[in-house]
Write a protein that holds these residues in place. Structure first.
Motif, mmCIF file in Angstrom:
data_model
loop_
_atom_site.group_PDB
_atom_site.id
_atom_site.type_symbol
_atom_site.label_atom_id
_atom_site.label_comp_id
_atom_site.label_asym_id
_atom_site.label_seq_id
_atom_site.Cartn_x
_atom_site.Cartn_y
_atom_site.Cartn_z
ATOM 1 N N ARG A 1 26.234 4.992 49.299
ATOM 2 C CA ARG A 1 25.650 4.116 48.292
ATOM 3 C C ARG A 1 26.744 3.229 47.722
ATOM 4 N NH1 ARG A 1 26.171 6.346 42.869
ATOM 5 N NH2 ARG A 1 27.507 8.187 42.962
ATOM 6 N N GLY A 2 26.332 2.133 47.081
ATOM 7 C CA GLY A 2 27.316 1.248 46.474
ATOM 8 C C GLY A 2 26.719 -0.107 46.158
ATOM 9 N N ASP A 3 27.515 -0.937 45.483
ATOM 10 C CA ASP A 3 27.069 -2.298 45.152
ATOM 11 C C ASP A 3 27.226 -3.195 46.372
ATOM 12 O OD1 ASP A 3 29.786 -2.717 45.331
ATOM 13 O OD2 ASP A 3 30.088 -3.032 43.176
ATOM 14 N N CYS A 4 26.945 -4.492 46.176
ATOM 15 C CA CYS A 4 26.963 -5.411 47.316
ATOM 16 C C CYS A 4 28.341 -5.460 47.976
ATOM 17 C CB CYS A 4 26.523 -6.808 46.890
ATOM 18 S SG CYS A 4 27.603 -7.635 45.687
ATOM 19 N N LEU A 5 29.410 -5.405 47.176
ATOM 20 C CA LEU A 5 30.756 -5.448 47.747
ATOM 21 C C LEU A 5 31.044 -4.185 48.536
ATOM 22 C CD1 LEU A 5 33.542 -6.706 48.078
ATOM 23 C CD2 LEU A 5 34.167 -5.786 45.837
ATOM 24 N N SER A 6 30.647 -3.036 48.019
ATOM 25 C CA SER A 6 30.892 -1.769 48.704
ATOM 26 C C SER A 6 30.161 -1.719 50.040
ATOM 27 C CB SER A 6 30.433 -0.600 47.831
ATOM 28 O OG SER A 6 31.061 -0.617 46.576
ATOM 29 N N LEU A 7 28.870 -2.054 50.038
ATOM 30 C CA LEU A 7 28.076 -1.996 51.259
ATOM 31 C C LEU A 7 28.541 -3.039 52.276
ATOM 32 C CD1 LEU A 7 24.486 -1.418 49.821
ATOM 33 C CD2 LEU A 7 26.154 0.272 50.598
ATOM 34 N N THR A 8 28.923 -4.213 51.775
ATOM 35 C CA THR A 8 29.420 -5.248 52.674
ATOM 36 C C THR A 8 30.754 -4.839 53.288
ATOM 37 O OG1 THR A 8 28.272 -6.986 51.434
ATOM 38 C CG2 THR A 8 30.088 -7.679 52.843
ATOM 39 N N SER A 9 31.624 -4.231 52.491
ATOM 40 C CA SER A 9 32.913 -3.756 53.011
ATOM 41 C C SER A 9 32.691 -2.718 54.106
ATOM 42 C CB SER A 9 33.755 -3.162 51.882
ATOM 43 O OG SER A 9 34.059 -4.133 50.906
ATOM 44 N N LEU A 10 31.765 -1.796 53.863
ATOM 45 C CA LEU A 10 31.468 -0.789 54.881
ATOM 46 C C LEU A 10 30.941 -1.454 56.148
ATOM 47 C CD1 LEU A 10 31.007 2.077 55.913
ATOM 48 C CD2 LEU A 10 28.797 2.070 54.733
#
Length: 361
Positions: A107-116
């Motif tokens: 789970r995560g915000d847009c930056l976290s999910l995009t980084s993944l």
């Protein structure tokens, strides 16, 4: 997640502000003693947000056949990320993590999910990069008469022959018409540290906030909004001279940085410089009058108070300023329904549907 093929007129310019000297702004990054923070060198390396571990490599090898075309690999990876029986990632605002932590926590915000996504996409030999989107502020981002600049970020994958796809994990936020640009991995990392700094600031952890924000500015020294965040930290800590420098630096980099403009106006007024405050406040008021999303926020606030007449006036002003935003018609329909006006409710519901359909094309 949204897969789609793949971008505000500036407001009045604030009165001339004397740009701070480079030496004075650099000194703002060496104020650890003010926050009892360790004087860690800015050149100290740290694990990058895109670092990939063995478990992540195994996931890609198992889920994305290497022999497929780039487009097919993209589809396989996207499906593996969102399918509940596989990784099942979830969008959660306010949770900023590295790619590895996002993979572990799912789970995560847009930056976290995009980084993944980008970390795994590159592992799958896809040409993926960060794409920063300037999202207009909406009512959810406004509270206590303060506005926030929201830096939404998603990914773009180059598929060859001039074809590309945008990968976005927050469908309700992204619109292909918003201004957007490719940003480097370092700029994305700067946003990561800025997010962590703001989170620490909200928790009154000024020591960590300072360390995160100075790291963010080391990676992205031209990012105006991060200087603005640093100014808020200094202001909260009672260091007004440093705060003024940080806000001035933000505005010298981007005169449209509205959060810094508002904060600087408040600083001027609280320190007795009423004429300077008034000049900035006039610019702010002018920008608000011409900003449909500001009227949208006023409509939402009036609706919450039960003042349906004012809510309707404000949302109609928003519609006059931007006739293509489906959310405005949608909310107008909500107001009419609350007033018991069934005809108008259906009329504006249809207008919202047509506007949304037009946006999708």
């Amino acid at each position: 997640m949204l897969l789609c093929s793949a971008c505000a007129a500036p407001g009045p310019i604030p009165p001339p502000l004397k740009p701070p000297s480079e030496d004075s702004t650099q000194q703002l990054l060496h104020k650890s003693a003010l926050f009892n923070s360790p004087a860690i060198s800015l050149k100290t390396p740290d694990e990058h947000i895109l670092a990939v571990n063995a478990e992540m490599r195994y996931f890609v090898n198992e889920q994305v056949p290497a022999a497929l075309s780039p487009r097919a690999r993209l589809r396989y990876l996207s499906d593996a990320l969102v399918r509940p029986s596989l990784l099942g990632i979830e969008y959660q605002p306010g949770v900023t993590q590295s790619a590895a932590d996002t993979f572990a926590n799912r789970r995560g915000d847009c930056l976290s999910l995009t980084s993944l996504f980008i970390a795994l996409a590159r592992e799958a030999k896809l040409d993926a990069y960060f794409n920063e989107v300037s999202v207009p502020p909406s009512w959810e981002l406004l509270s206590d008469n303060r506005s926030a600049i929201y830096k939404h970020i998603n990914a773009v994958v180059e598929l060859g022959n001039g074809q590309r796809e945008v990968v976005d994990f927050s469908v309700d936020i992204y619109d292909y018409r918003y201004p957007q640009k490719r940003v480097s991995d370092d700029i994305a990392a700067a946003q990561y540290y800025s997010n962590l700094g703001v989170s620490a600031l909200h928790n009154d952890n000024y020591d960590d906030a300072y360390l995160y924000l100075r790291r963010a500015l080391h990676l992205g020294p031209e990012e105006a909004y991060i200087w603005g965040n640093l100014g808020v930290l200094f202001r909260r800590g009672g260091y007004n001279s440093e705060a003024e420098l940080a806000f001035s630096q933000a505005l010298s980099l981007d005169p449209e940085e509205s959060a810094s403009l508002s904060n600087l106006a408040r600083l001027y007024r609280s320190s007795g410089r009423k004429e300077r405050a008034k000049q900035l406040e006039q610019v702010i008021a002018s920008r608000q009058r011409d900003n449909p999303f500001w009227h949208y926020s006023r409509s939402r606030a009036a609706f919450e108070r039960g003042d349906y007449a004012q809510a309707l006036n404000a949302i109609k002003r928003a519609i006059r300023l931007d006739k293509n935003e489906y959310r405005f018609y949608q909310f107008a329909a909500v107001i009419f329904r609350s007033q018991g006006n069934t005809d108008k409710y259906h009329e504006y519901g249809l207008k919202a549907a047509h506007a949304k359909l037009k946006q999708s094309h």
